[in-house]
Each structure stands twice: as structure tokens, then as C-alpha cells.
Scaffold this motif. Structure first.
Motif, PDB file in Angstrom:
ATOM      1  N   LEU A  23     -65.052 -76.764 -19.394  1.00 20.14           N
ATOM      2  CA  LEU A  23     -64.465 -75.487 -18.984  1.00 20.14           C
ATOM      3  C   LEU A  23     -63.327 -75.084 -19.925  1.00 20.14           C
ATOM      4  CD1 LEU A  23     -64.304 -75.717 -15.077  1.00 20.14           C
ATOM      5  CD2 LEU A  23     -65.681 -74.136 -16.435  1.00 20.14           C
ATOM      6  N   ASP A  24     -62.491 -76.062 -20.313  1.00 22.34           N
ATOM      7  CA  ASP A  24     -61.388 -75.781 -21.240  1.00 22.34           C
ATOM      8  C   ASP A  24     -61.916 -75.221 -22.559  1.00 22.34           C
ATOM      9  OD1 ASP A  24     -59.628 -76.710 -19.369  1.00 22.34           O
ATOM     10  OD2 ASP A  24     -59.356 -78.684 -20.288  1.00 22.34           O
ATOM     11  N   TYR A  25     -62.963 -75.842 -23.080  1.00 18.69           N
ATOM     12  CA  TYR A  25     -63.527 -75.441 -24.370  1.00 18.69           C
ATOM     13  C   TYR A  25     -64.149 -74.039 -24.288  1.00 18.69           C
ATOM     14  CZ  TYR A  25     -66.563 -75.383 -28.463  1.00 18.69           C
ATOM     15  OH  TYR A  25     -67.198 -75.040 -29.624  1.00 18.69           O
ATOM     16  N   ILE A  26     -64.948 -73.816 -23.249  1.00 20.37           N
ATOM     17  CA  ILE A  26     -65.632 -72.515 -23.100  1.00 20.37           C
ATOM     18  C   ILE A  26     -64.624 -71.381 -22.901  1.00 20.37           C
ATOM     19  CG2 ILE A  26     -67.147 -71.164 -21.587  1.00 20.37           C
ATOM     20  CD1 ILE A  26     -68.666 -73.819 -21.050  1.00 20.37           C
ATOM     21  N   TYR A  27     -63.639 -71.623 -22.038  1.00 15.17           N
ATOM     22  CA  TYR A  27     -62.687 -70.550 -21.758  1.00 15.17           C
ATOM     23  C   TYR A  27     -61.797 -70.250 -22.956  1.00 15.17           C
ATOM     24  CZ  TYR A  27     -59.233 -67.640 -19.461  1.00 15.17           C
ATOM     25  OH  TYR A  27     -58.405 -66.598 -19.129  1.00 15.17           O
ATOM     26  N   ASP A  28     -61.470 -71.285 -23.728  1.00 14.51           N
ATOM     27  CA  ASP A  28     -60.648 -71.063 -24.916  1.00 14.51           C
ATOM     28  C   ASP A  28     -61.389 -70.172 -25.914  1.00 14.51           C
ATOM     29  OD1 ASP A  28     -58.170 -71.790 -26.460  1.00 14.51           O
ATOM     30  OD2 ASP A  28     -59.669 -72.559 -27.869  1.00 14.51           O
ATOM     31  N   LEU A  29     -62.687 -70.395 -26.056  1.00 16.26           N
ATOM     32  CA  LEU A  29     -63.492 -69.539 -26.937  1.00 16.26           C
ATOM     33  C   LEU A  29     -63.514 -68.097 -26.430  1.00 16.26           C
ATOM     34  CD1 LEU A  29     -66.625 -71.743 -27.768  1.00 16.26           C
ATOM     35  CD2 LEU A  29     -64.739 -71.149 -29.302  1.00 16.26           C
TER      36      LEU A  29
END
Length: 326
Positions: A23-29
Motif C-alpha cells: 500500500l505504501d509503494y502504490i500510494y506513493d506512486l
């Protein structure tokens, strides 16, 4: 498949750390994408998702007569009913324009407000002076605030987003809660539209020979706006994260097209949820034929309560419908 989905949902609630890195990775993108931060993103996202899902359902409807509910009660040797007249994609430009126009108007004139976003960031996105935030912008999600229109900033073109993503627990619970709230609100709205005083608004949606996926968006503009605003309210009232809203659109559109599909599909959501919970395409097709029952879009609870409390009224409606069909 059903078991896998239930396990993933339960894990996301009980052990949220399992999915947090993803979730952290996807939302940061997403948060650093100019497309995702655009004020019109949700409108275009909804249109794209609807186009993909509805077209796929429409194709299956047209090429699988054995799945159509209208053919289920026919004699095995009978010829399938002809496919109802349906619009080709090139003929639906006007429908898309009528749907998108009022939503884009709201997108480009109102400040977007999301849970977890500082009021200063909301004000900045709306072209307001940070020194006078308290006087010019309301912090509540439910109070609309106009963009501060100037020559330098004539339209609301971007939206302020939360810095951090939700946990998978927050995401799952917000999705479930918002869908239940929407189901309740639309049940009341839908029941009201079937009152004689408002029937002319809703009659366009029931004007068809056989229910099919394209009927999903066959709506009067008032009803269409009501559907969108109720969905938005259901998300805002619980302070849903912007990522929740993005995933909500995907699920919401799928459910709407599924109940209007006119087909009994092996992977319909009524077969995923526990027996008796979901209305599904079968119940909704009965509503489109009769009009006197099954008003809730996704779940059975409110319709079952209505059947139990107003049994005589519904049976009277059934008799009148039976007499008209003779």
C-alpha cells in the motif's frame, strides 16, 4: 476463488501489516502522479472503469443467450428471445457527454476535501490565502467550498491529498461501511422515485424490453446526479481515504453493472457473499419487471424488512401486475 477473497479480506483487517508495504509503494506512486492529483481524476476514472466493465458485460450478454435471465423460463426446445436493441459504442457519445458534464462542472469549481489533509493544503489547492483560511474555507467534508476564481487560477485543477496511505484494515472497513451506507441511502431514494409524484423521473430507467448491461446508465440526469452524490456522501460521512475512494469506484461500478446485467453469471457477487445477503441480478431483474419490490441495489436486508412489514401492499401490487399481463 470465493474462499481466497474472504481470506484476503479477513487478513487485511486482522493483520494489516501484511499488505502495508504494498500500500505504501502504490500510494506513493499515485500521490506523485499529476493524473491522480488532478481534480477531475475521479470522474475520468469512473468513466474508464464503467466503459471497460459495461462493454465486457454487454459482449457476454450478446454472445451467450443461455445466460440471459429472460431465457431461463423458456421450454428447452424453444427459440431464444431476440436480443433487445442495444446501442453501439459510437452512438453513445451523447450519453457520455450528458453524464460527464455536470460532474466536471463540480470538479472544476469546488475544492476537494479528503480525510487526513490539513485544511491549509485544501485552501492552497483552492487558491485561497493561507492567512484567512478560517474565514474562507470550511473544514468539514460535507460543506462545499467554491474555488477562489482569479485570472491566475480560473478553475479548480488539482486536489490536495493525504501524505500517508491508509492501513489495509482502514481500507477494508471503509469500503464495507461505505457500501452499506450507500445501500441504505439509495434504498430510500429509490423507494421515493417509485412514488407517483416522482415516477416520471425514474420511468426512463425502466423503459426497456429486457434488462441488459446498458440499462445501468439509462438514467434521468436528476437520478444520475443523485446516485453519484449519495455515493460521495457515503464515503465522506466516514472520512474515507482518497485511496479508498479510488477502489470504491471499481467495486461500485462492477456491482451496478452486475445487477443490471440481465444474466445469471457463475461469478456474480451474490454467489460470493453468504446466501441471502446479496440481491444480485436475479432480484434486480424482478424489480425491473414488477417495480413493486426489491429497491435496495446491493444487499437484501432492507428489502426483506419491507417485505415483512408491508406484505399485504406488495401482494396487492403483484395481483395488479398479474392482471395487467393477462
Amino acid at each position: 476463488m470465493v474462499c481466497w477473497l474472504l481470506i484476503q479480506c479477513r487478513t487485511s483487517i486482522i493483520i494489516p501489516s501484511t499488505y502495508q508495504s504494498a500500500l505504501d509503494y502504490i500510494y506513493d506512486l499515485l500521490r506523485h502522479s499529476s493524473l491522480f492529483t488532478a481534480s477531475t481524476f475521479e470522474t475520468w476514472w469512473t468513466v474508464i472503469i464503467y466503459a471497460v466493465i459495461e462493454v465486457s458485460y454487454t459482449y457476454r450478454f450478446g454472445h451467450n443467450p443461455q445466460l440471459r435471465l429472460a431465457n431461463r423460463n423458456l421450454n428447452p426446445n424453444a427459440v431464444s428471445k431476440p436480443i433487445p436493441k442495444m446501442q453501439r459504442p459510437k452512438d453513445r457519445v451523447k450519453e457520455g457527454f450528458v453524464y460527464i458534464s455536470p460532474l466536471l462542472l463540480l470538479d472544476l469549481t469546488l475544492i476537494k476535501k479528503y480525510s487526513g489533509v490539513p485544511i491549509q493544503d485544501m485552501a492552497s489547492s483552492g487558491n485561497y490565502d493561507l492567512c484567512s483560511v478560517a474565514k474562507t474555507i470550511h473544514g468539514t467534508f460535507l460543506a462545499p467550498t467554491l474555488h477562489n476564481f482569479t485570472l491566475a487560477s480560473p478553475l479548480q485543477t488539482r486536489r490536495a491529498l493525504p501524505a500517508a496511505p491508509p492501513t489495509s484494515r482502514e481500507l477494508a472497513l471503509q469500503l464495507i461501511t461505505s457500501l452499506v451506507i450507500y445501500d441504505t441511502l439509495f434504498f430510500i431514494f429509490h423507494l421515493t422515485l417509485h412514488h407517483p409524484n416522482f415516477a416520471s423521473i425514474h420511468s426512463h430507467h425502466h423503459n426497456h424490453r429486457e434488462i441488459n448491461p446498458q440499462i445501468t446508465n439509462q438514467l434521468d440526469i436528476f437520478e444520475r446526479l443523485g446516485l453519484v452524490l449519495l455515493a460521495n456522501f457515503s464515503l465522506n460521512i466516514i472520512g474515507s481515504h482518497v485511496l479508498t475512494r479510488t477502489i470504491f469506484v471499481l467495486i461500485f461500478v462492477w456491482l451496478l453493472v452486475d445487477i443490471h446485467s440481465g444474466m445469471d453469471l457463475e461469478w456474480g457477487y451474490d454467489k460470493i457473499l453468504p446466501d441471502g445477503w446479496a440481491s444480485g441480478s436475479k432480484r434486480h431483474s424482478i424489480h425491473h419487471r414488477a417495480g413493486n419490490r426489491y429497491y435496495a441495489p446491493f444487499f437484501n436486508w432492507w428489502d426483506d424488512l419491507l417485505e415483512w412489514t408491508c406484505k399485504s401492499w406488495i401482494e396487492k401490487g403483484d395481483r395488479m401486475i398479474a392482471l395487467k399481463s393477462i
